[in-house]
Design a protein around this motif. Structure first.
Motif, PDB file in Angstrom:
ATOM      1  N   GLY A  50       8.175   4.779  -5.033  1.00 48.50           N
ATOM      2  CA  GLY A  50       7.425   4.208  -3.910  1.00 48.50           C
ATOM      3  C   GLY A  50       8.319   3.853  -2.740  1.00 48.50           C
ATOM      4  N   THR A  90       7.456   9.219 -10.069  1.00 50.08           N
ATOM      5  CA  THR A  90       7.598   7.959 -10.799  1.00 50.08           C
ATOM      6  C   THR A  90       8.109   8.204 -12.218  1.00 50.08           C
ATOM      7  N   ALA A 114       3.291  12.183  -6.668  1.00 47.12           N
ATOM      8  CA  ALA A 114       3.851  10.830  -6.682  1.00 47.12           C
ATOM      9  C   ALA A 114       4.032  10.359  -8.119  1.00 47.12           C
ATOM     10  N   LEU A 117       0.834  -1.206   0.000  1.00 43.83           N
ATOM     11  CA  LEU A 117       0.000   0.000   0.000  1.00 43.83           C
ATOM     12  C   LEU A 117       0.869   1.256   0.000  1.00 43.83           C
ATOM     13  N   LEU A 118       1.900   1.241   0.876  1.00 43.90           N
ATOM     14  CA  LEU A 118       2.803   2.387   0.952  1.00 43.90           C
ATOM     15  C   LEU A 118       3.515   2.613  -0.380  1.00 43.90           C
ATOM     16  N   PHE A 158       1.998   6.264  -6.991  1.00 43.46           N
ATOM     17  CA  PHE A 158       0.866   6.751  -7.789  1.00 43.46           C
ATOM     18  C   PHE A 158      -0.173   7.499  -6.947  1.00 43.46           C
ATOM     19  N   GLY A 159       0.138   7.779  -5.655  1.00 40.02           N
ATOM     20  CA  GLY A 159      -0.854   8.319  -4.715  1.00 40.02           C
ATOM     21  C   GLY A 159      -1.475   9.630  -5.168  1.00 40.02           C
ATOM     22  N   ASP A 160      -0.685  10.577  -5.597  1.00 46.95           N
ATOM     23  CA  ASP A 160      -1.228  11.848  -6.079  1.00 46.95           C
ATOM     24  C   ASP A 160      -0.395  12.300  -7.266  1.00 46.95           C
ATOM     25  N   THR A 194       2.543   1.721  -3.395  1.00 46.50           N
ATOM     26  CA  THR A 194       1.604   2.226  -4.401  1.00 46.50           C
ATOM     27  C   THR A 194       1.323   3.701  -4.172  1.00 46.50           C
ATOM     28  N   GLU A 195       1.124   4.033  -2.899  1.00 46.53           N
ATOM     29  CA  GLU A 195       0.843   5.424  -2.560  1.00 46.53           C
ATOM     30  C   GLU A 195       2.014   6.315  -2.986  1.00 46.53           C
ATOM     31  N   GLY A 196       3.214   5.863  -2.654  1.00 47.59           N
ATOM     32  CA  GLY A 196       4.400   6.653  -2.971  1.00 47.59           C
ATOM     33  C   GLY A 196       4.610   6.807  -4.469  1.00 47.59           C
ATOM     34  N   GLN A 240       8.862   6.502  -0.140  1.00 42.25           N
ATOM     35  CA  GLN A 240       7.749   6.569   0.802  1.00 42.25           C
ATOM     36  C   GLN A 240       7.866   5.440   1.828  1.00 42.25           C
TER      37      GLN A 240
END
Lengths: 434, 342
Positions: free
Chosen positions: B295, B47, B43, B31-32, B38-40, B34-36, B298
């Protein structure tokens, strides 16, 4: 012979040396029994010195200390007995072929050899070296060893052997004392019934496409593979080159295909891409197995204006063209976009043939085009070659298959030690001058 | 298609296993990450910024490897490209900075990388020096060239630190948003992918290069100038790696120092392999690893696992890939060799 020396295992049966059965598939055990083999393709380490190579077969095990000078004593004594100079410190790769052969023999003499097997040792030697080798073979025999010589040439057999055995296509044909057999009979044993010359319908031949006047070609091992040969091939003519393999056929074929330099006057079609080449090894030299059938066809098709315009591939035209060729040459594949590597041998060969013939070459160089193919594919390839000739292509057909030469070629030369022989007899085929 | 899905699934499994090995709870860890990645929009920008040099160097590897020359020198070509760009930047100093600077410097980067790689290509076809060895050694030389350049001719005016002067903002690659690092280089990389695709699959040159790569002997038997094509492939490959260096220089760092090499040249190899050595296949592969880098930043903030995770995953993925292709190869060979029915 690889069985006898332990390099292969037999599927059935056994071989006895005296009364002991020979261990199968165990060359080291065979060597301990006194069986040594001198391979046609030398088993030397090119980067090692002569001394190191001599020691190769004598290594006691992997962990004790290594004293090369002790290990090679016997070999060196043998060399002295034969009056051979040994350059101990040269590297094997720097030696001329004849010296490498000597090294290989000395390596075999380093143990207590009772049986020595020579697999076509004369292939890369010059005539004087051959005479010298035969003297050595006789001396070994007189010293009490059994010498087995594998040879294709009648002259060699009669020069040195006491007894001869003929095998043909894996079958035992006959055995006789050399004093009790004529060269004619031996030739018939070796070749079988010599096929009678067939009438090749002669058509109007065009101007000469290939003119070779005293050309010589150097082989991979630096030997003179083709010696001073002359011939010509005219447009529409199929000229055969036969003989026992390893007598310069490959080198001559490569010279004609512009892949190997030749000394002497050799006239070929002016444009290199007008030379078609169907190599003996379709997988190594003919096809890119990781690419599709279509792409393999395109290797020659890139010169066609309708397929490649200003450097850009015209995909639609290419698909159409490749599909037509696949159908015309009856390549059995799911589609022209299947990988060439997924095809059977016969179909791979058809792809090569299709590619080369579609380019409508002036000269077609063909080497053993039907090796490993079934009857139908063979017939197909033969018909294709005939059609190409009928359309005016000059064809150089290299084949070890006499029937193939008889079926296709209007003139056939036989190569022996790089020289061309003509004539229509088994003896010519085997390299004895008629 | 099925293969792509399987590869993607395999990568997730590898990722999960690696996280577990690092002692990170798999669910929250993923989860972390993915957030890091593609989160916003920030992010996603991170990437893409990481994916850009990866994509370019991986394209370089694809061109070379497809032509049968195993270029391991992406890193060296990347560095030399950047040094060439910096040298042109220094020459341009008297003029007023603008987009023309950027263009000239990027061209210099391409030429620098191309020239450096051609050296290895030339040594191979002329002298038989193995590409793998020469390019590895040229990597070390490139690092020394960089060190020499920033100590000597390209050293900053202040003369304190071994680094170049900063490039004026006007000469840097355009940024889409002041708050993000995302720069025009990502567009360049994508265009390069399309260009390489067209080259390899739609032109005569690329086609002959692929024939050479698949079977050099067959190419030569068909009068294809394999030697020349392999040098050309090395030049294109090096050009792409050099461009990666230029883009990283003009897009992110703005000045060269001894810390400039960040291994993007090496990392291009696994990305190219994962992308199946296909110019379009390497796009998702580069994004995947770009996402892992973004990611893992993060992830390292909340767990003991950090960027080293990415390298482990890369290694495992490549090993898996190599193992899989070996199996495929073994299966294919006997089939290809059957000489039976036609």
């Amino acid at each position: 012979m690889n069985l006898l020396a332990g390099f292969l295992s037999a599927d059935a049966g056994e071989i006895r040396l005296g009364s002991t059965p020979i261990p199968q598939g165990d060359p080291i055990a065979c060597r301990q029994l006194g069986i040594e083999m001198i391979h046609q393709h030398f088993m030397l380490v090119p980067a090692f010195t002569v001394e190191e190579n001599l020691a190769l077969n004598r290594l006691p095990n992997l962990h004790s200390s290594l004293r090369i000078s002790n290990l090679i004593q016997t070999s060196l004594t043998a060399a002295k007995g034969l009056d051979w100079e040994v350059a101990n410190d040269s590297r094997a790769r720097d030696l001329p072929v004849g010296a490498q052969q000597k090294l290989e023999i000395l390596k075999a003499l380093g143990g207590d050899a009772r049986v020595l097997i020579f697999d076509e040792p004369t292939a890369v030697l010059s005539p004087t070296e051959v005479t010298e080798l035969f003297t050595v073979l006789r001396r070994l025999r007189d010293a009490g060893a059994v010498v087995i010589l594998i040879a294709h040439k009648l002259s060699e057999v009669f020069a040195v052997a006491d007894r001869v055995t003929v095998l043909r296509r894996g079958e035992f044909i006959g055995t006789a004392l050399i004093t009790e057999i004529t060269s004619e009979k031996l030739a018939r044993w070796m070749v079988g019934e010599f096929p009678p010359a067939q009438d090749i319908p002669t058509q109007e031949l065009g101007p000469p496409v290939v003119q070779a006047d005293g050309i010589s070609v150097i082989g991979d091992q630096g030997q003179l593979a083709v010696r001073d040969v002359s011939f010509e091939i005219r447009a529409g003519e199929i000229v055969g080159f036969g003989g026992v393999e390893g007598n310069g056929q490959d080198e001559l074929a490569e010279a004609l295909a512009c892949l190997r330099p030749a000394a002497g006057a050799l006239t070929l079609p002016v444009h290199r891409h007008r030379i078609g080449y169907i190599p003996q090894d379709r997988q190594a030299d003919g096809l890119a197995l990781g690419l599709s059938i279509e792409e393999n066809l395109l290797i020659k098709g890139v010169d066609r204006a309708e397929l490649v315009r200003r450097g850009w591939l015209q995909l639609r035209a290419i698909h159409r063209w490749a599909a037509t060729l696949v159908e015309k040459f009856a390549v059995k594949a799911e589609s022209a976009r299947s990988l060439a590597g997924s095809l059977s041998g016969g179909n791979q060969q058809k792809v090569v043939v299709a590619r080369e013939l579609d380019a409508n070459p002036e000269l077609l160089v063909v080497v053993n085009p039907t090796r490993g193919l079934d009857i139908r594919s063979t017939q197909f390839v033969h018909d294709s070659i005939r059609q190409a000739a009928a359309a005016g292509t000059a064809v150089a057909l290299f084949s070890t298959d006499l029937d193939e030469l008889r079926a296709l070629a209007s003139t056939t030369y036989f190569l022996s030690r790089g020289e061309l022989l003509t004539g229509n007899s088994a003896e010519t085929y085997l390299g004895a001058k008629a | 298609m099925i293969r792509t899905v399987l590869t993607a699934l395999g990568l997730v499994v590898v990722l999960a296993l690696t996280l577990a090995c690092f002692g990170v709870a798999v669910g929250p860890g993923l989860l972390l990450l993915t957030e890091g990645a593609f989160g916003d929009k920030f992010a996603i920008a991170r990437t893409l910024v990481k994916a850009t040099p990866l994509l370019l160097t991986a394209l370089g590897m694809t061109v070379a490897w497809k032509t049968g020359v195993y270029n391991i020198g992406g890193e060296g070509q990347y560095i030399v490209g950047a040094v060439f760009a910096a040298a042109i930047g220094k020459l341009l100093l008297p003029t007023s900075p603008g987009p023309i600077w950027t263009v000239l410097m990027l061209i210099a980067a391409i030429l620098g990388g191309a020239g450096y790689a051609s050296l290895a290509g030339w040594l191979y076809v002329r002298r038989g020096v193995e590409i793998v060895i020469s390019t590895i050694l040229l990597n070390f030389i490139a690092i020394q060239i960089l060190g020499w350049a920033v100590e000597g001719p390209l050293k900053e005016k202040a003369g304190q630190v071994p680094q170049t002067d900063s490039i004026p903002d006007a000469a840097m690659l355009i940024k889409f948003d002041r708050q993000m690092d995302l720069h025009a280089g990502v567009v360049l990389a994508l265009l390069a992918a399309v260009a390489v695709y067209l080259l390899m699959y739609r032109t005569r040159l690329g086609f002959l290069m692929r024939v050479t790569g698949d079977n050099r002997r067959a190419a030569r038997a068909n009068q294809i100038p394999a030697d020349r094509l392999q040098v050309v492939a090395m030049a294109i490959s090096g050009g792409l790696c050099g461009l990666a260096g230029g883009v990283q220089y003009l897009g992110i760092v703005g000045r060269l120092g001894t810390t400039f090499p960040e291994q993007w040249g090496f990392l291009g190899i696994p990305v190219a392999l994962l992308g199946g050595l296909h110019p379009l296949g390497v796009i998702p592969a580069a994004v995947y690893f770009g996402a892992l880098f973004a990611g893992s930043d993060q992830l390292s903030r909340f767990t003991p696992a950090g960027t080293s995770l990415v390298y482990v995953i890369q290694a495992v993925a490549v090993l898996g890939f190599v193992a899989m292709s070996t199996v495929k190869w073994r299966r294919r060979k006997p089939d290809g060799r059957t000489e039976s029915n036609s």
